[in-house]
Design a protein around this motif. Structure first.
Motif, PDB file in Angstrom:
ATOM      1  N   VAL A  11      30.646  37.998  27.601  1.00  0.00           N
ATOM      2  CA  VAL A  11      29.909  39.328  28.701  1.00  0.00           C
ATOM      3  C   VAL A  11      30.032  38.556  30.366  1.00  0.00           C
ATOM      4  O   VAL A  11      29.181  37.389  29.971  1.00  0.00           O
ATOM      5  N   HIS A  12      30.221  39.532  30.588  1.00  0.00           N
ATOM      6  CA  HIS A  12      29.653  38.837  32.083  1.00  0.00           C
ATOM      7  C   HIS A  12      29.637  40.435  32.680  1.00  0.00           C
ATOM      8  O   HIS A  12      29.989  41.407  32.324  1.00  0.00           O
ATOM      9  N   GLN A  13      29.405  39.792  33.743  1.00  0.00           N
ATOM     10  CA  GLN A  13      28.225  40.962  34.980  1.00  0.00           C
ATOM     11  C   GLN A  13      28.881  41.571  35.762  1.00  0.00           C
ATOM     12  O   GLN A  13      30.441  40.242  36.068  1.00  0.00           O
ATOM     13  N   LEU A  14      29.612  42.776  37.101  1.00  0.00           N
ATOM     14  CA  LEU A  14      30.073  43.452  36.864  1.00  0.00           C
ATOM     15  C   LEU A  14      29.780  43.418  38.647  1.00  0.00           C
ATOM     16  O   LEU A  14      28.257  43.321  38.478  1.00  0.00           O
ATOM     17  N   ALA A  15      30.365  42.540  39.647  1.00  0.00           N
ATOM     18  CA  ALA A  15      30.008  42.451  40.730  1.00  0.00           C
ATOM     19  C   ALA A  15      30.956  42.769  42.083  1.00  0.00           C
ATOM     20  O   ALA A  15      32.117  43.026  41.366  1.00  0.00           O
ATOM     21  N   SER A  16      30.873  43.001  43.048  1.00  0.00           N
ATOM     22  CA  SER A  16      31.291  43.235  43.983  1.00  0.00           C
ATOM     23  C   SER A  16      32.072  42.420  44.701  1.00  0.00           C
ATOM     24  O   SER A  16      31.192  41.306  44.768  1.00  0.00           O
ATOM     25  N   GLY A  17      33.114  42.195  45.548  1.00  0.00           N
ATOM     26  CA  GLY A  17      33.611  41.341  46.258  1.00  0.00           C
ATOM     27  C   GLY A  17      34.612  40.370  44.791  1.00  0.00           C
ATOM     28  O   GLY A  17      35.384  39.459  45.462  1.00  0.00           O
ATOM     29  N   ARG A  18      34.911  40.966  43.910  1.00  0.00           N
ATOM     30  CA  ARG A  18      35.707  40.283  43.078  1.00  0.00           C
ATOM     31  C   ARG A  18      36.531  40.930  42.498  1.00  0.00           C
ATOM     32  O   ARG A  18      36.349  42.304  42.434  1.00  0.00           O
ATOM     33  N   GLU A  19      37.437  40.419  41.524  1.00  0.00           N
ATOM     34  CA  GLU A  19      38.773  40.792  41.358  1.00  0.00           C
ATOM     35  C   GLU A  19      38.427  41.154  40.082  1.00  0.00           C
ATOM     36  O   GLU A  19      37.757  40.387  39.075  1.00  0.00           O
ATOM     37  N   LEU A  20      39.493  41.527  39.077  1.00  0.00           N
ATOM     38  CA  LEU A  20      39.189  42.472  37.665  1.00  0.00           C
ATOM     39  C   LEU A  20      39.700  42.398  37.007  1.00  0.00           C
ATOM     40  O   LEU A  20      41.110  42.521  37.047  1.00  0.00           O
ATOM     41  N   TRP A  21      39.667  40.466  36.539  1.00  0.00           N
ATOM     42  CA  TRP A  21      41.160  39.846  34.901  1.00  0.00           C
ATOM     43  C   TRP A  21      40.291  40.039  33.508  1.00  0.00           C
ATOM     44  O   TRP A  21      39.420  40.604  33.534  1.00  0.00           O
ATOM     45  N   LEU A  22      41.375  41.136  33.049  1.00  0.00           N
ATOM     46  CA  LEU A  22      41.021  41.457  31.687  1.00  0.00           C
ATOM     47  C   LEU A  22      42.787  41.188  30.855  1.00  0.00           C
ATOM     48  O   LEU A  22      42.887  41.595  30.962  1.00  0.00           O
ATOM     49  N   GLY A  23      42.674  40.060  29.860  1.00  0.00           N
ATOM     50  CA  GLY A  23      43.576  40.105  29.124  1.00  0.00           C
ATOM     51  C   GLY A  23      44.818  39.276  29.316  1.00  0.00           C
ATOM     52  O   GLY A  23      45.751  39.519  29.895  1.00  0.00           O
ATOM     53  N   GLY A  24      44.255  38.572  30.672  1.00  0.00           N
ATOM     54  CA  GLY A  24      45.246  37.472  31.514  1.00  0.00           C
ATOM     55  C   GLY A  24      45.838  38.785  32.746  1.00  0.00           C
ATOM     56  O   GLY A  24      46.827  38.102  33.487  1.00  0.00           O
ATOM     57  N   ILE A  25      44.573  40.160  32.889  1.00  0.00           N
ATOM     58  CA  ILE A  25      46.307  41.333  33.843  1.00  0.00           C
ATOM     59  C   ILE A  25      44.734  41.129  34.840  1.00  0.00           C
ATOM     60  O   ILE A  25      43.831  41.605  34.675  1.00  0.00           O
ATOM     61  N   ARG A  26      45.665  41.468  35.908  1.00  0.00           N
ATOM     62  CA  ARG A  26      44.094  42.231  36.881  1.00  0.00           C
ATOM     63  C   ARG A  26      44.130  43.499  37.282  1.00  0.00           C
ATOM     64  O   ARG A  26      45.672  43.844  37.214  1.00  0.00           O
TER      65      ARG A  26
END
Length: 160
Positions: A11-26
């Motif tokens: 689990v990771h916290q959502l935050a502004s100023g970060r890219e969303l990477w899931l399953g190796g894709i942006r």
């Protein structure tokens, strides 16, 4: 042939100023996941499942989150490849992986085929051996409040 099953969770916290990477894709989203690496919860859960099946501890043991070390800001696909190589040294290969990602937004179903393709290439296994499902928590808990994203993974390893 020896078979072993492993389970992983992250689990990771959502935050502004970060890219969303899931399953190796942006994935395009206004928030990204906060963490020492790119914080790809799906890959981290898969790594923990693989390591657990091989009785090799967890991702934090092999790739510690210390400030300024070689893993800070690292692409989690690199960690996944290293994890597959670690268990291969013990004679294990991946049979199949089943994963679930819990997120209210963004909608992940359109991205699942690309995630499967990316992960299959990183682990050098058939895409058909990777199941990825997406769900919400119906607005309950930290996921429902869109404070974070979690992922679960189960892996079957084969030896011999």
């Amino acid at each position: 042939m020896k078979l072993r099953i492993g389970f992983g969770y992250d689990v990771h916290q959502l935050a502004s100023g970060r890219e969303l990477w899931l399953g190796g894709i942006r994935i395009d989203h206004e928030l990204g996941l906060l963490g020492h690496s790119d914080a790809d919860v799906l890959i981290h859960a898969i790594c923990d499942a693989i390591l657990g099946a091989a009785n090799m501890r967890d991702i934090g043991y092999h790739f510690p989150p210390k400030k300024g070390n070689e893993f800070e800001g690292i692409d989690s696909k690199i960690l996944l490849r290293k994890t597959v190589d670690l268990v291969a040294q013990k004679g294990y290969t991946i049979g199949n992986i089943d994963c679930t990602v819990c997120a209210e937004r963004p909608k992940l179903n359109p991205h699942i085929p690309q995630m499967q393709s990316t992960l299959a290439a990183v682990m050098d296994i058939p895409q058909d051996d990777i199941s990825i499902k997406a769900t919400t928590t119906e607005h309950l808990g930290f996921t429902g409040r869109e404070e974070g994203i979690s992922a679960y993974a189960v892996v079957l390893l084969q030896q011999g």
